[in-house]
Design an enzyme around this catalytic site. Sequence first.
Site, mmCIF file in Angstrom:
data_model
loop_
_atom_site.group_PDB
_atom_site.id
_atom_site.type_symbol
_atom_site.label_atom_id
_atom_site.label_comp_id
_atom_site.label_asym_id
_atom_site.label_seq_id
_atom_site.Cartn_x
_atom_site.Cartn_y
_atom_site.Cartn_z
ATOM 1 N N GLY A 1 -8.677 8.682 9.707
ATOM 2 C CA GLY A 1 -8.917 8.689 11.148
ATOM 3 C C GLY A 1 -10.004 9.631 11.617
ATOM 4 N N ASN B 1 -9.365 1.380 9.583
ATOM 5 C CA ASN B 1 -8.620 1.035 10.786
ATOM 6 C C ASN B 1 -9.301 1.638 12.010
ATOM 7 O OD1 ASN B 1 -6.746 0.648 12.870
ATOM 8 N ND2 ASN B 1 -4.987 1.067 11.605
ATOM 9 N N THR B 2 -9.318 2.983 12.079
ATOM 10 C CA THR B 2 -9.810 3.655 13.280
ATOM 11 C C THR B 2 -11.269 3.329 13.587
ATOM 12 O OG1 THR B 2 -8.297 5.431 12.667
ATOM 13 C CG2 THR B 2 -9.812 5.882 14.467
ATOM 14 N N LYS C 1 0.852 -1.194 0.000
ATOM 15 C CA LYS C 1 0.000 0.000 0.000
ATOM 16 C C LYS C 1 0.885 1.241 0.000
ATOM 17 C CE LYS C 1 -2.975 2.884 2.824
ATOM 18 N NZ LYS C 1 -3.875 3.027 3.972
ATOM 19 N N ALA D 1 -9.963 5.172 4.128
ATOM 20 C CA ALA D 1 -9.941 6.318 5.047
ATOM 21 C C ALA D 1 -11.274 7.055 5.129
ATOM 22 C CB ALA D 1 -8.859 7.323 4.675
ATOM 23 N N GLY D 2 -11.667 7.341 6.344
ATOM 24 C CA GLY D 2 -12.822 8.191 6.589
ATOM 25 C C GLY D 2 -14.071 7.484 7.064
#
Lengths: 69, 264
Positions: free
Chosen positions: B161, B209-210, B100, B187-188
Site C-alpha cells: 500500500g 491493489n492500491t 494467497k 506489493a509496492g
Amino acid sequence: MIMIAVHINGTIKEIQTGTTISALTNDLDVAHKKIALEINEEIIPRSQFDSRILQNGDKIEIVTAVGGG
Amino acid sequence: MDLLQIGTRSFDSRLIIGTGKYRSFEETSEAIEKSGAEIVTVAIRRTNLGQNASEPNLLDFIDLKHTTLLPNTAGCYSSGEAVRTLRLARELLDGHDLVKLEVLGDPQTLFPNVSETLIAAEQLVKDGFQVMVYTSDDPIVAKQLEDLGCVAIMPLASLIGSGMGILNPWNLTIIIESLKVPVIVDAGVGTASDAVIAMELGCDAVLMNTAIAAAQNPILMARAMKNAIQSGRDAFHAGRMPKKPYQASPSSPASGMMPPASKK
C-alpha cells in the site's frame, strides 16, 4: 420452550434447543448467501447444515469473501 | 502464446489485482474488466449479520466464469490463523484450492513474518492447496518456499500500500534467476512505470491493489497497468540494448552530410 445461548461472530444469541444450522442461517437471513461456517473452530460442510444441531455455548463463525488485496 | 502457468492453471493476463479500497462494487467490477486481470484477490471476513444482512456481496459483482478468485490471508499474524482462514475459504468457494498466503509480522510495515509463513506454507501444501505466497525479497526464503511446494513466490517490491515502487531490483533479479516457479511482484507498485520495470526484470506477473484503487481515476489506471504489464513483458522478451556509459552513438548516418554553408 428451552433456550440455549450461542456465540455468533462474537455476539451472544439465544436460540431454541434443537435448532439446526440451516434454521439459524435462515433466521439470520444469510442462508442464500455465499458463506462458510465453523463451530468451535471446526469447519462444518454445507451438507451438514440440515442435520447439525447447535449446542449451548457453541462458538459459531460465519464468513464470506470481501474486497482485499 | 505466452501463458502464465501457475500450478495446474494457466492465464493470458500477467496482471493480478486486489479488490480492496474501491469506492463501490461497481468501480471494482469495472476496474477488473479494464485491467484485463483474470485473477483477483479477495479477503475472508465475518459476514455482516442483523440489519446489514441483505447488503450486496462483492462476489455478485465479479464475473466468476472468467475470473479466478484468489482468497488471501490478509490480517493474519500467525500460521494457525492463516491456515484456518484458507480452509474456510476453500469451503466457501466449493473446494477452490488456489490461494494467497501472507502472514504479517508487524502492523506498521506489514512486513511478512517469514518463519510463520514457512510453517503455514508447509501445512497448506500438505493439505492440498496450491499456494501463492507473499514474502520478503530475501532469495534464500524465496527458495525455501519453492522447495516446500509453493506454486508462485511473491516478493514485495516495497511496503504494502505504500506505492514506493521497486526498491531492490537486484534482489528481485536474484530470486527470478534462482527459481523455477513463477515470481510475482506483490506489493509496492505505485504507478505504471513500476509495473513495467518489474516485468522488464523478468517477473512473471505483478499483483497490485492500491496503485489502481487509490488512483485519482482507478478505471484509467487499470487500463494503464494492463498496458504497462504488456509493454514490460514485450521489452523483456525483446531484450534491451546494452548500456554504454558515456558513449554516444548517432542514430543517423555520419556520411552524406552537405558541406558547411559558405559565408555570405
